[in-house]
Scaffold this motif. Structure first.
Motif, short mmCIF file in Angstrom:
data_model
loop_
_atom_site.label_atom_id
_atom_site.label_comp_id
_atom_site.label_asym_id
_atom_site.label_seq_id
_atom_site.Cartn_x
_atom_site.Cartn_y
_atom_site.Cartn_z
N ALA A 77 43.41 -29.44 -75.40
CA ALA A 77 44.38 -28.35 -75.24
C ALA A 77 45.31 -28.29 -76.44
O ALA A 77 45.60 -27.21 -76.96
CB ALA A 77 45.16 -28.53 -73.94
N ARG A 78 45.77 -29.45 -76.92
CA ARG A 78 46.65 -29.48 -78.09
C ARG A 78 45.92 -28.98 -79.33
O ARG A 78 46.45 -28.18 -80.10
CB ARG A 78 47.16 -30.91 -78.32
N ALA A 79 44.70 -29.45 -79.53
CA ALA A 79 43.94 -29.07 -80.72
C ALA A 79 43.72 -27.57 -80.80
O ALA A 79 43.71 -27.00 -81.90
CB ALA A 79 42.60 -29.80 -80.75
N TYR A 80 43.56 -26.92 -79.64
CA TYR A 80 43.31 -25.48 -79.60
C TYR A 80 44.57 -24.69 -79.25
O TYR A 80 44.50 -23.49 -79.05
CB TYR A 80 42.19 -25.17 -78.60
N GLU A 85 45.48 -24.45 -70.37
CA GLU A 85 44.81 -25.75 -70.23
C GLU A 85 45.84 -26.88 -70.25
O GLU A 85 45.76 -27.81 -69.43
CB GLU A 85 43.79 -25.89 -71.37
N TRP A 86 46.79 -26.80 -71.17
CA TRP A 86 47.83 -27.83 -71.23
C TRP A 86 48.66 -27.83 -69.96
O TRP A 86 48.92 -28.88 -69.38
CB TRP A 86 48.72 -27.61 -72.45
N GLY A 109 51.28 -33.41 -81.63
CA GLY A 109 50.19 -33.50 -82.59
C GLY A 109 50.15 -34.80 -83.36
O GLY A 109 49.60 -34.86 -84.46
N ARG A 110 50.70 -35.85 -82.78
CA ARG A 110 50.69 -37.15 -83.48
C ARG A 110 50.05 -38.21 -82.60
O ARG A 110 49.95 -38.05 -81.38
CB ARG A 110 52.10 -37.55 -83.89
N ALA A 183 54.31 -26.29 -78.52
CA ALA A 183 54.81 -25.47 -79.62
C ALA A 183 53.60 -24.79 -80.25
O ALA A 183 52.55 -25.41 -80.41
CB ALA A 183 55.55 -26.33 -80.63
N ARG A 184 53.74 -23.55 -80.58
CA ARG A 184 52.62 -22.84 -81.22
C ARG A 184 52.54 -23.26 -82.68
O ARG A 184 53.54 -23.35 -83.35
CB ARG A 184 52.80 -21.34 -81.10
#
Length: 187
Positions: A77-80, A85-86, A109-110, A183-184
């Protein structure tokens, strides 16, 4: 703010016969009309049925424990940058015991600072698969040593099905189920 939903749920009164059949099967299993990624997928009823069947298999019959599975789904979900989904799976991950700190790191993202060895293995394998589209020999060997060849097949399949769902949701612009939790990133 998110853009308008391109492929919102179809009213049951507007279903084609094939959509009505697919929706009835979905309703029998889930107790609701197709929602989330299944609302846009209903435009192709057979695809919706096949995708939903694989999704069920990966969520309810995987060699991974619930916490690891949900953590991996959150990574997808984060990658996309997939808000729906998140919003669904971050809650499932918390219920399964994934720490809030770990989920916050994924949302940012870490790589999380603190993980169990099993969490680190899956986190790093998923991150590598998303980033490079493959696994190194070292990662493959570590996955097989811990989860067998079954894991070497199921983990990429899990990532693949949730990537597919994320892409459908992103194209449809399906809104989050609640507040947007990610965050976008620049698109």
């Amino acid at each position: 703010m998110a853009a308008p939903d391109r492929l919102p749920a179809i009213p049951p009164s507007a279903y084609t016969p094939a959509q009505a059949e697919a929706a009835a099967e979905f309703r029998a299993r889930r107790g609701a009309e197709p929602f989330g990624p299944y609302a846009p997928l209903l435009r192709s009823p057979k695809v919706m049925q096949d995708v939903e069947a694989l999704g069920r298999r990966m969520r309810h019959g995987s060699c991974l424990t619930e916490d690891l599975k949900e953590m991996a789904i959150c990574q997808v979900a984060r990658a996309y940058c997939q808000q729906f989904e998140w919003s669904v799976h971050v809650l499932e991950a918390e219920k399964a015991g994934v720490s809030r700190a770990l989920l916050e790191a994924i949302a940012e993202g870490r790589r999380p600072d603190v993980m169990t060895s099993d969490e680190a293995l899956i986190h790093d394998a998923v991150a590598e698969l998303i980033a490079t589209k493959r696994w190194s020999d070292t990662t493959y060997a570590r996955i097989v040593a811990r989860h067998g060849e079954q894991g070497a097949v199921e983990i990429p399949a899990l990532i693949g099905i949730y990537a597919l769902l994320a892409l459908v949701l992103n194209v449809a612009r399906t809104p989050a189920d609640g507040a947007e939790g990610l965050a976008r990133w620049p698109e």
